[in-house]
Design an enzyme around this catalytic site. Structure first.
Site, PDB file in Angstrom:
ATOM      1  N   ASP A 160       1.162  -1.259  -0.153  1.00 59.59           N
ATOM      2  CA  ASP A 160       0.143  -0.234   0.164  1.00 59.59           C
ATOM      3  C   ASP A 160       0.972   1.142   0.178  1.00 59.59           C
ATOM      4  OD1 ASP A 160      -2.117   1.075   0.063  1.00 59.59           O
ATOM      5  OD2 ASP A 160      -1.287   1.289   2.199  1.00 59.59           O
TER       6      ASP A 160
ATOM      7  N   GLU B 122      -2.599  -4.880  -3.944  1.00 58.61           N
ATOM      8  CA  GLU B 122      -1.375  -4.515  -2.787  1.00 58.61           C
ATOM      9  C   GLU B 122      -0.057  -5.334  -2.570  1.00 58.61           C
ATOM     10  OE1 GLU B 122      -4.467  -1.068  -1.172  1.00 58.61           O
ATOM     11  OE2 GLU B 122      -4.134  -2.814  -0.253  1.00 58.61           O
TER      12      GLU B 122
END
Length: 235
Positions: free
Chosen positions: A51, A123
């Protein structure tokens, strides 16, 4: 070469990246339901890392692509590009679903197409590439996956809730209110339906993997329905 190796090679071809440490890719594809006794073997930690790497990479791309843009515009573009829905679309393009390691219950519930899980895995893969090949490799992966979206945002870049509130206030109406209409899915991958109410007008609804996302989707649905926003609007 066994089937697992062949499958890994097929996914690596989609990513245009070959892992030196294949275990990193396996971990990025492992849902917690497939490793309940040791959650560190699931993708959760890689998702946390990915992320941040994704955000940095996209910010880097935006600075290069929009040299005259101010911070506010860059922030809106960044939020649009890294939102969970965008990550899920990237994971679908990579065709990660067939490669996921899932518990039996998740398989039967259709988790291979679950957008919340796919977004997390996107992610996690970015995080895995970062650990395997460094920032340059991760940045290149992100650019291949997200570059086409850079100049063609899927949604208006302005915050929908803010835009709707300003529209209502400009017409002397009370601030819009939001209500939870429905919550479904397991605790680790919920889906929310939220309705937005504007005085004197029909409710509009939106879905999201978090309440705040569903509220934004509901506000956007209202703005589009009432033709306050157009589909191709990007400011």
């Amino acid at each position: 070469m066994g089937r697992k190796s062949a499958d890994t090679a097929a996914l690596e071809a989609q990513l245009a990246y070959s892992f030196a440490d294949k275990d990193l890719l396996k971990r990025a594809l492992t849902h917690v339901s497939a490793s309940p006794s040791d959650k560190t073997r699931s993708y959760q930690r890689l998702e946390f890392l990915g992320d941040r790497v994704l955000g940095l990479s996209v910010a880097d791309m935006l600075l290069a692509a929009f040299p005259a843009a101010e911070e506010g515009e860059l922030s809106r573009r960044l939020a649009e590009l890294v939102r969970k829905e965008s990550c899920a679309e990237v994971a679908l393009a990579w065709d990660v679903g067939p490669h996921l390691h899932l518990g039996d219950g998740e398989v039967s519930s259709g988790a291979r197409r679950n957008r919340a899980i796919l977004a997390d895995v996107c992610e996690a893969i970015v995080g895995a590439v970062f650990l395997d090949g460094g920032y340059a490799a991760a940045r290149a992966l992100v650019e291949r996956a997200f570059a086409a979206r850079l100049h063609a945002p899927r949604r208006p870049l302005r915050d929908a809730k803010t835009a709707l509130q300003e529209w209502a206030q400009g017409r002397g109406l009370p601030a819009p209110t939001y209500e939870l209409v429905e919550r479904s899915g397991p605790d680790h991958a919920p889906e929310f339906v939220v309705g937005v109410n504007v005085e004197g007008m029909a409710q509009a609804q939106g879905r999201g993997t978090a309440k705040r996302n569903a509220e934004q989707a509901a506000a956007e649905a209202f703005l589009l329905r009432e033709r306050i926003w157009t589909v191709n609007q990007d400011v």
